[in-house]
Design a protein around this motif. Structure first.
Motif, short mmCIF file in Angstrom:
data_model
loop_
_atom_site.label_atom_id
_atom_site.label_comp_id
_atom_site.label_asym_id
_atom_site.label_seq_id
_atom_site.Cartn_x
_atom_site.Cartn_y
_atom_site.Cartn_z
N GLY A 53 0.80 -1.21 0.00
CA GLY A 53 0.00 0.00 0.00
C GLY A 53 0.83 1.26 0.00
N LYS A 54 0.16 2.35 -0.22
CA LYS A 54 0.81 3.65 -0.26
C LYS A 54 1.20 4.06 1.16
CE LYS A 54 0.39 8.05 -2.40
NZ LYS A 54 0.62 8.31 -3.79
N ARG A 55 2.38 4.63 1.31
CA ARG A 55 2.89 5.05 2.61
C ARG A 55 2.15 6.28 3.10
NH1 ARG A 55 8.32 4.31 5.09
NH2 ARG A 55 8.22 5.66 6.88
N ASP A 56 1.91 6.37 4.39
CA ASP A 56 1.27 7.53 5.00
C ASP A 56 2.35 8.50 5.46
OD1 ASP A 56 -0.29 9.38 6.30
OD2 ASP A 56 -0.80 8.06 7.97
N GLU B 83 11.71 14.78 5.85
CA GLU B 83 11.45 13.47 6.47
C GLU B 83 10.81 12.52 5.45
OE1 GLU B 83 10.74 14.81 11.10
OE2 GLU B 83 9.05 14.86 9.71
N ARG B 84 9.92 13.03 4.63
CA ARG B 84 9.28 12.21 3.60
C ARG B 84 10.31 11.70 2.61
NH1 ARG B 84 3.48 14.95 2.25
NH2 ARG B 84 2.95 15.48 4.39
N LEU B 85 11.20 12.60 2.18
CA LEU B 85 12.23 12.21 1.22
C LEU B 85 13.15 11.14 1.81
CD1 LEU B 85 13.08 15.74 -0.18
CD2 LEU B 85 11.92 13.88 -1.42
N PHE B 86 13.53 11.30 3.07
CA PHE B 86 14.40 10.33 3.72
C PHE B 86 13.69 8.99 3.88
CE2 PHE B 86 16.09 8.16 7.46
CZ PHE B 86 17.42 8.08 7.12
N ALA B 87 12.46 9.03 4.38
CA ALA B 87 11.71 7.79 4.63
C ALA B 87 11.44 7.02 3.34
CB ALA B 87 10.39 8.11 5.33
N SER B 88 11.30 7.73 2.24
CA SER B 88 11.00 7.08 0.96
C SER B 88 12.25 6.59 0.23
CB SER B 88 10.26 8.06 0.04
OG SER B 88 11.13 9.11 -0.34
N GLY B 89 13.42 7.01 0.72
CA GLY B 89 14.66 6.65 0.04
C GLY B 89 14.95 7.53 -1.17
N VAL C 68 3.63 15.49 -1.58
CA VAL C 68 3.67 16.93 -1.32
C VAL C 68 2.53 17.55 -2.13
CG1 VAL C 68 5.00 19.05 -1.64
CG2 VAL C 68 6.11 16.99 -0.81
N ASP C 69 1.77 18.42 -1.51
CA ASP C 69 0.67 19.10 -2.18
C ASP C 69 1.19 19.73 -3.48
OD1 ASP C 69 -0.77 21.91 -2.61
OD2 ASP C 69 -2.20 20.52 -1.68
N PRO C 70 0.52 19.49 -4.60
CA PRO C 70 0.99 20.03 -5.88
C PRO C 70 1.19 21.56 -5.87
CG PRO C 70 -0.76 18.46 -6.25
CD PRO C 70 -0.67 18.67 -4.76
#
Length: 58
Positions: A2-5, A13-19, A45-47
């Protein structure tokens, strides 16, 4: 899978967590706005925010 929350996370933090942090840094260094926008989209990230960041920061 599934898609990550990413709720409650900063963009970094999102960039790090996603690799995707290294990919983002490389795209930023090259000024590759299309790649930056794609990566930001991948981490939800909101467009409008992404476009604002690209307009003001690249």
């Amino acid at each position: 899978m599934g898609k990550r929350d990413y709720g409650g996370m900063t963009v970094n933090e999102r960039l790090f967590a996603s690799g995707l942090l290294d990919d983002f840094d490389r795209a930023l260094a090259k000024g590759d706005k299309a790649a930056i926008e794609d990566i930001l989209e991948q981490v939800d990230v909101d467009p409008n925010l992404a476009k604002s960041l690209l307009r003001d920061g690249c």
